[in-house]
Design a protein around this motif. Structure first.
Motif, short mmCIF file in Angstrom:
data_model
loop_
_atom_site.label_atom_id
_atom_site.label_comp_id
_atom_site.label_asym_id
_atom_site.label_seq_id
_atom_site.Cartn_x
_atom_site.Cartn_y
_atom_site.Cartn_z
N UNK A 63 -36.53 10.84 -33.15
CA UNK A 63 -36.11 10.48 -34.13
C UNK A 63 -35.12 11.69 -34.90
N UNK A 64 -34.79 12.26 -35.24
CA UNK A 64 -33.71 13.36 -35.34
C UNK A 64 -32.63 12.73 -35.09
N UNK A 65 -31.81 12.33 -34.16
CA UNK A 65 -31.02 12.16 -32.72
C UNK A 65 -29.81 11.06 -34.32
N UNK A 66 -30.08 10.27 -35.22
CA UNK A 66 -28.83 9.70 -35.78
C UNK A 66 -29.04 10.20 -37.14
N UNK A 67 -30.12 11.52 -37.36
CA UNK A 67 -29.75 11.83 -38.55
C UNK A 67 -28.98 13.31 -39.01
N UNK A 68 -29.18 14.39 -40.29
CA UNK A 68 -28.58 15.48 -40.32
C UNK A 68 -28.82 16.52 -39.37
N UNK A 69 -29.35 16.81 -38.46
CA UNK A 69 -29.78 17.46 -37.35
C UNK A 69 -29.46 17.01 -36.03
N UNK A 70 -28.77 17.43 -35.29
CA UNK A 70 -28.61 17.27 -33.99
C UNK A 70 -28.74 18.22 -33.13
N UNK A 71 -29.14 18.47 -31.85
CA UNK A 71 -30.12 19.69 -30.82
C UNK A 71 -28.66 19.49 -30.42
N UNK A 72 -27.16 20.52 -29.35
CA UNK A 72 -26.10 20.80 -29.07
C UNK A 72 -26.27 20.76 -27.21
N UNK A 73 -27.24 21.46 -27.37
CA UNK A 73 -27.64 22.18 -25.85
C UNK A 73 -28.94 23.09 -26.45
N UNK A 74 -29.10 22.98 -25.09
CA UNK A 74 -30.13 24.27 -24.71
C UNK A 74 -30.25 25.19 -24.02
N UNK A 85 -28.68 25.57 -29.53
CA UNK A 85 -27.66 25.26 -30.46
C UNK A 85 -28.05 23.77 -31.70
N UNK A 86 -28.20 24.25 -32.11
CA UNK A 86 -28.42 23.22 -33.05
C UNK A 86 -27.51 23.12 -34.53
N UNK A 87 -27.16 21.73 -34.64
CA UNK A 87 -26.29 21.61 -36.26
C UNK A 87 -27.12 20.81 -36.82
N UNK A 88 -26.85 21.61 -38.58
CA UNK A 88 -27.50 20.42 -39.33
C UNK A 88 -26.27 20.67 -40.42
N UNK A 89 -25.96 19.67 -40.53
CA UNK A 89 -25.29 19.01 -41.35
C UNK A 89 -23.46 19.43 -40.67
N UNK A 90 -22.37 20.39 -41.59
CA UNK A 90 -21.79 21.13 -40.32
C UNK A 90 -22.34 22.29 -39.87
N UNK A 109 -19.79 30.50 -37.11
CA UNK A 109 -18.82 30.81 -38.65
C UNK A 109 -17.84 30.01 -38.71
N UNK A 110 -17.60 29.25 -37.24
CA UNK A 110 -16.80 28.05 -37.01
C UNK A 110 -16.81 27.89 -35.75
N UNK A 111 -17.83 26.06 -36.41
CA UNK A 111 -18.54 25.35 -35.84
C UNK A 111 -17.67 24.97 -34.27
N UNK A 112 -17.87 25.12 -32.49
CA UNK A 112 -18.08 24.68 -31.71
C UNK A 112 -17.70 23.41 -31.41
#
Length: 139
Positions: A63-74, A85-90, A109-112
């Motif tokens: 459900x969170x795939x198209x929202x602001x919370x994304x799982x980038x890797x594990x 590694x998750x992304x919340x907004x920016x 501090x700097x997004x991958x």
């Protein structure tokens, strides 16, 4: 009273037809038909379990795939421990996940850079499954 007479007469008239239907429909149950039925049920249950496992493992259906919370890797660190590694907004966070708790290990501090995968809304389930299987084969 008149209604009961009509119902009773109709039931009595249907008795010979019901007896004849029982003779026609009564087939002996043999071992092969029972085994075939059991095998069919086991096959259907196995397909249901397989599809459930595929949907659980797939990130396309969360459900969170198209929202602001994304799982980038594990990355698995043990039998039941992961670094995620998750992304919340920016902002990107590295989390340590165990069965008992979730800890923030590091805030980047700097997004991958993230490899974007665009999914069209008109894609069918078969196309999504094919893409997912191809991605699994490449990694």
């Amino acid at each position: 009273m008149k209604c009961w007479k009509v119902i009773t007469t109709a039931l009595i008239a249907m008795l010979p037809m019901m007896a004849q239907a029982e003779k026609v429909n009564s087939t002996p149950v043999n071992a092969s038909s029972v085994l075939q039925t059991i095998f069919g049920l086991i096959l259907v249950l196995a397909i249901i379990v397989l599809l459930g496992w595929l949907l659980k493992r797939s990130q396309y259906f969360h459900a969170a795939h198209h929202g602001q919370l994304k799982v980038l890797g594990a990355v698995s660190l043990g039998t039941r421990e992961k670094a995620v590694l998750i992304q919340v907004g920016e902002q990107q966070l590295l989390l340590g996940v165990t069965p008992q708790q979730i800890n923030t290990l590091h805030t980047l501090s700097e997004p991958l850079p993230v490899r974007e995968t665009h999914i069209k809304q008109s894609d069918s389930f078969a196309e999504k499954l094919k893409q997912m299987m191809q991605q699994r084969g490449n990694s």
